[in-house]
Design a protein around this motif. Structure first.
Motif, PDB file in Angstrom:
ATOM      1  N   PHE A   1     -11.586  20.809  22.840  1.00  0.00           N
ATOM      2  CA  PHE A   1     -11.541  21.763  21.722  1.00  0.00           C
ATOM      3  C   PHE A   1     -10.907  21.371  20.372  1.00  0.00           C
ATOM      4  O   PHE A   1      -9.973  20.342  20.530  1.00  0.00           O
ATOM      5  N   THR A   2     -11.470  21.505  19.375  1.00  0.00           N
ATOM      6  CA  THR A   2     -10.934  21.079  18.085  1.00  0.00           C
ATOM      7  C   THR A   2      -9.921  21.778  17.640  1.00  0.00           C
ATOM      8  O   THR A   2      -9.095  22.748  18.051  1.00  0.00           O
ATOM      9  N   TYR A   3      -9.126  21.234  16.482  1.00  0.00           N
ATOM     10  CA  TYR A   3      -7.759  21.569  16.107  1.00  0.00           C
ATOM     11  C   TYR A   3      -7.866  22.873  15.494  1.00  0.00           C
ATOM     12  O   TYR A   3      -7.186  23.681  15.832  1.00  0.00           O
ATOM     13  N   LEU A   4      -9.079  23.211  14.757  1.00  0.00           N
ATOM     14  CA  LEU A   4      -9.291  24.640  14.353  1.00  0.00           C
ATOM     15  C   LEU A   4      -9.580  25.645  15.377  1.00  0.00           C
ATOM     16  O   LEU A   4      -9.019  26.981  15.430  1.00  0.00           O
ATOM     17  N   GLU A   5     -10.137  25.302  16.447  1.00  0.00           N
ATOM     18  CA  GLU A   5     -10.391  26.199  17.660  1.00  0.00           C
ATOM     19  C   GLU A   5      -8.927  26.421  18.270  1.00  0.00           C
ATOM     20  O   GLU A   5      -8.582  27.677  18.778  1.00  0.00           O
ATOM     21  N   ILE A   6      -8.306  25.489  18.372  1.00  0.00           N
ATOM     22  CA  ILE A   6      -6.956  25.768  19.077  1.00  0.00           C
ATOM     23  C   ILE A   6      -6.134  26.520  18.367  1.00  0.00           C
ATOM     24  O   ILE A   6      -5.216  27.578  18.842  1.00  0.00           O
ATOM     25  N   LYS A   7      -5.917  26.274  16.877  1.00  0.00           N
ATOM     26  CA  LYS A   7      -5.150  27.257  16.146  1.00  0.00           C
ATOM     27  C   LYS A   7      -5.469  28.590  16.139  1.00  0.00           C
ATOM     28  O   LYS A   7      -4.669  29.525  16.263  1.00  0.00           O
ATOM     29  N   ASN A   8      -6.885  28.785  16.215  1.00  0.00           N
ATOM     30  CA  ASN A   8      -7.264  30.163  16.559  1.00  0.00           C
ATOM     31  C   ASN A   8      -7.027  30.931  17.859  1.00  0.00           C
ATOM     32  O   ASN A   8      -6.538  32.138  17.847  1.00  0.00           O
ATOM     33  N   TYR A   9      -6.873  30.347  18.720  1.00  0.00           N
ATOM     34  CA  TYR A   9      -6.327  30.605  20.030  1.00  0.00           C
ATOM     35  C   TYR A   9      -4.911  30.744  20.234  1.00  0.00           C
ATOM     36  O   TYR A   9      -4.393  31.771  20.911  1.00  0.00           O
ATOM     37  N   GLU A  10      -4.119  30.619  19.090  1.00  0.00           N
ATOM     38  CA  GLU A  10      -2.747  30.829  19.012  1.00  0.00           C
ATOM     39  C   GLU A  10      -2.517  32.323  18.945  1.00  0.00           C
ATOM     40  O   GLU A  10      -1.480  32.964  19.140  1.00  0.00           O
ATOM     41  N   ALA A  11      -3.631  33.145  18.299  1.00  0.00           N
ATOM     42  CA  ALA A  11      -3.371  34.479  17.958  1.00  0.00           C
ATOM     43  C   ALA A  11      -3.631  35.432  19.425  1.00  0.00           C
ATOM     44  O   ALA A  11      -3.495  36.667  19.508  1.00  0.00           O
ATOM     45  N   SER A  12      -4.168  34.619  20.356  1.00  0.00           N
ATOM     46  CA  SER A  12      -4.601  35.421  21.700  1.00  0.00           C
ATOM     47  C   SER A  12      -3.107  35.800  22.507  1.00  0.00           C
ATOM     48  O   SER A  12      -2.057  34.888  22.478  1.00  0.00           O
ATOM     49  N   ARG A  13      -2.970  36.871  23.264  1.00  0.00           N
ATOM     50  CA  ARG A  13      -1.837  37.153  23.977  1.00  0.00           C
ATOM     51  C   ARG A  13      -1.737  36.146  25.076  1.00  0.00           C
ATOM     52  O   ARG A  13      -0.577  35.935  25.662  1.00  0.00           O
ATOM     53  N   ASN A  14      -2.921  35.774  25.795  1.00  0.00           N
ATOM     54  CA  ASN A  14      -2.793  34.762  26.685  1.00  0.00           C
ATOM     55  C   ASN A  14      -3.975  33.625  26.460  1.00  0.00           C
ATOM     56  O   ASN A  14      -4.977  33.232  27.055  1.00  0.00           O
ATOM     57  N   PRO A  15      -3.336  32.745  25.606  1.00  0.00           N
ATOM     58  CA  PRO A  15      -4.378  31.491  25.118  1.00  0.00           C
ATOM     59  C   PRO A  15      -4.637  30.702  26.340  1.00  0.00           C
ATOM     60  O   PRO A  15      -5.768  30.302  26.332  1.00  0.00           O
ATOM     61  N   THR A  16      -3.744  30.577  27.132  1.00  0.00           N
ATOM     62  CA  THR A  16      -4.400  29.792  28.554  1.00  0.00           C
ATOM     63  C   THR A  16      -5.805  30.352  29.138  1.00  0.00           C
ATOM     64  O   THR A  16      -6.522  29.739  29.473  1.00  0.00           O
ATOM     65  N   LYS A  17      -5.644  31.772  29.214  1.00  0.00           N
ATOM     66  CA  LYS A  17      -6.755  32.409  29.888  1.00  0.00           C
ATOM     67  C   LYS A  17      -7.946  32.395  29.017  1.00  0.00           C
ATOM     68  O   LYS A  17      -8.964  32.032  29.464  1.00  0.00           O
ATOM     69  N   SER A  18      -7.807  32.525  27.549  1.00  0.00           N
ATOM     70  CA  SER A  18      -8.892  32.404  26.664  1.00  0.00           C
ATOM     71  C   SER A  18      -9.510  31.065  26.756  1.00  0.00           C
ATOM     72  O   SER A  18     -10.661  30.810  26.706  1.00  0.00           O
ATOM     73  N   VAL A  19      -8.894  29.894  26.957  1.00  0.00           N
ATOM     74  CA  VAL A  19      -9.243  28.646  27.040  1.00  0.00           C
ATOM     75  C   VAL A  19      -9.892  28.276  28.086  1.00  0.00           C
ATOM     76  O   VAL A  19     -11.080  27.637  28.068  1.00  0.00           O
ATOM     77  N   LEU A  20      -9.449  28.680  29.449  1.00  0.00           N
ATOM     78  CA  LEU A  20     -10.160  28.648  30.517  1.00  0.00           C
ATOM     79  C   LEU A  20     -11.498  29.285  30.500  1.00  0.00           C
ATOM     80  O   LEU A  20     -12.325  28.698  31.009  1.00  0.00           O
ATOM     81  N   GLU A  21     -11.538  30.501  30.068  1.00  0.00           N
ATOM     82  CA  GLU A  21     -12.938  31.250  30.112  1.00  0.00           C
ATOM     83  C   GLU A  21     -13.738  30.470  29.010  1.00  0.00           C
ATOM     84  O   GLU A  21     -15.202  30.533  29.372  1.00  0.00           O
ATOM     85  N   ASP A  22     -13.319  30.206  28.009  1.00  0.00           N
ATOM     86  CA  ASP A  22     -14.272  29.554  27.099  1.00  0.00           C
ATOM     87  C   ASP A  22     -14.940  28.139  27.663  1.00  0.00           C
ATOM     88  O   ASP A  22     -15.881  27.783  27.409  1.00  0.00           O
ATOM     89  N   TRP A  23     -13.747  27.542  28.161  1.00  0.00           N
ATOM     90  CA  TRP A  23     -14.361  26.100  28.633  1.00  0.00           C
ATOM     91  C   TRP A  23     -15.180  26.007  29.687  1.00  0.00           C
ATOM     92  O   TRP A  23     -16.275  25.459  29.963  1.00  0.00           O
TER      93      TRP A  23
END
Length: 288
Positions: free
Chosen positions: A49-71
């Motif tokens: 994931f890119t830096y910008l994508e990772i920064k956007n995931y910071e707004a998620s209540r559960n960023p790990t869950k969002s990252v896993l789903e998108d990956w």
């Protein structure tokens, strides 16, 4: 707890095999920001994931869950093996060691489900029951011959008890005139002693060419009529074989049933067409 087969290649097991318990525990480990241990950001970066994508995931209540789903959604190599490799790469072997028993159990269940789907169905290839094969479907009506062919009808009459006076007139007009139609009237033709739903479905599906539905305010309150109508509709989606013929014989205070609105109605309440009512109904029931 059963362990996964050691011969299983984890790099071939998709991430979808991991249930919510494992995913939640991954979040408990990776969501908090650590100064000494890699968190979800390091995992996301290792996933590509890119830096910008990772920064956007910071707004998620559960960023790990969002990252896993998108990956999982965007990578064909989003497998359990790849995930464990990434956790090891970012020096989070503690997570791998702690969650490995749960992961193995999820993989075992996933493989069992795959085997079940691959197995042939238990029923025999021929599941159609064109000919009654059980005793409860034999000898249903007055003129049934248990040793011969079942009694057949031109139409099943769906009605409620309060409308029986009109059904009696229908019998006189369609059976006892030159039309010579054969109607299936439950209270007159069906023998007692069997399951009502079994008898009804057998008659509608296999013994009667069509079904006349006598619509009234009382009909709308009848559970039996509701079952009969919906069962008949399920046999002829889109009214392809003109199986159901709705009939209105008196004015109604309540709305016409919505599930029958797409069908042409035979209306006895219209004085201008009342003289043609029985002829039209008889002709519809006489169709092959």
């Amino acid at each position: 707890m059963a362990c996964v087969d050691t011969d299983v290649d984890l790099w071939t097991i998709p991430l979808v095999a991991l249930n919510m318990t494992v995913r939640k525990k991954l979040g408990l480990y990776l969501n908090p920001k650590h100064t000494v241990a890699a968190d979800w950001m390091a995992v996301a970066e290792a996933m590509g994931f890119t830096y910008l994508e990772i920064k956007n995931y910071e707004a998620s209540r559960n960023p790990t869950k969002s990252v896993l789903e998108d990956w999982q959604a965007r990578n064909s190599d989003g497998t359990v093996g790849k995930l464990l490799s990434i956790l090891t790469e970012v020096d989070r072997k503690d997570i791998v060691e702690d969650l490995r028993p749960l992961i193995d159990e999820d993989i075992r269940k996933y493989q069992e489900n795959l085997k079940k789907k691959a197995e042939p169905p238990l029923q025999v290839p021929e599941v159609d029951s064109c000919v009654p094969r059980t005793s409860e479907r034999i000898g249903l009506t007055l003129e049934d011959d248990p040793e011969g062919a079942p009694e057949l009808f031109d139409a099943f009459i769906c009605y409620c008890e309060r409308d029986f006076e009109f059904v009696h007139e229908m019998i006189q007009q369609l059976e006892q005139t030159d039309h010579r139609l054969k109607l299936c009237v439950f209270d007159r033709d069906v023998l007692p002693g069997s399951c009502v739903w079994t008898i009804t479905s057998e008659l509608i599906e296999r013994r009667c060419k069509r079904m006349v539905v006598v619509i009234s305010d009382e009909y709308l309150d009848s559970d039996a009529c509701d079952f009969q109508t919906k069962f008949a509709l399920s046999l002829c989606p889109g009214a392809r074989n003109k199986r159901i013929i709705p009939v209105i014989y008196k004015s109604m205070k309540r709305p016409f049933p919505s599930i029958l609105r797409f069908l042409t109605v035979c209306d006895y309440t219209r004085p201008c067409t009342q003289a043609w009512f029985w002829i039209r109904l008889a002709k519809a029931l006489s169709q092959p």
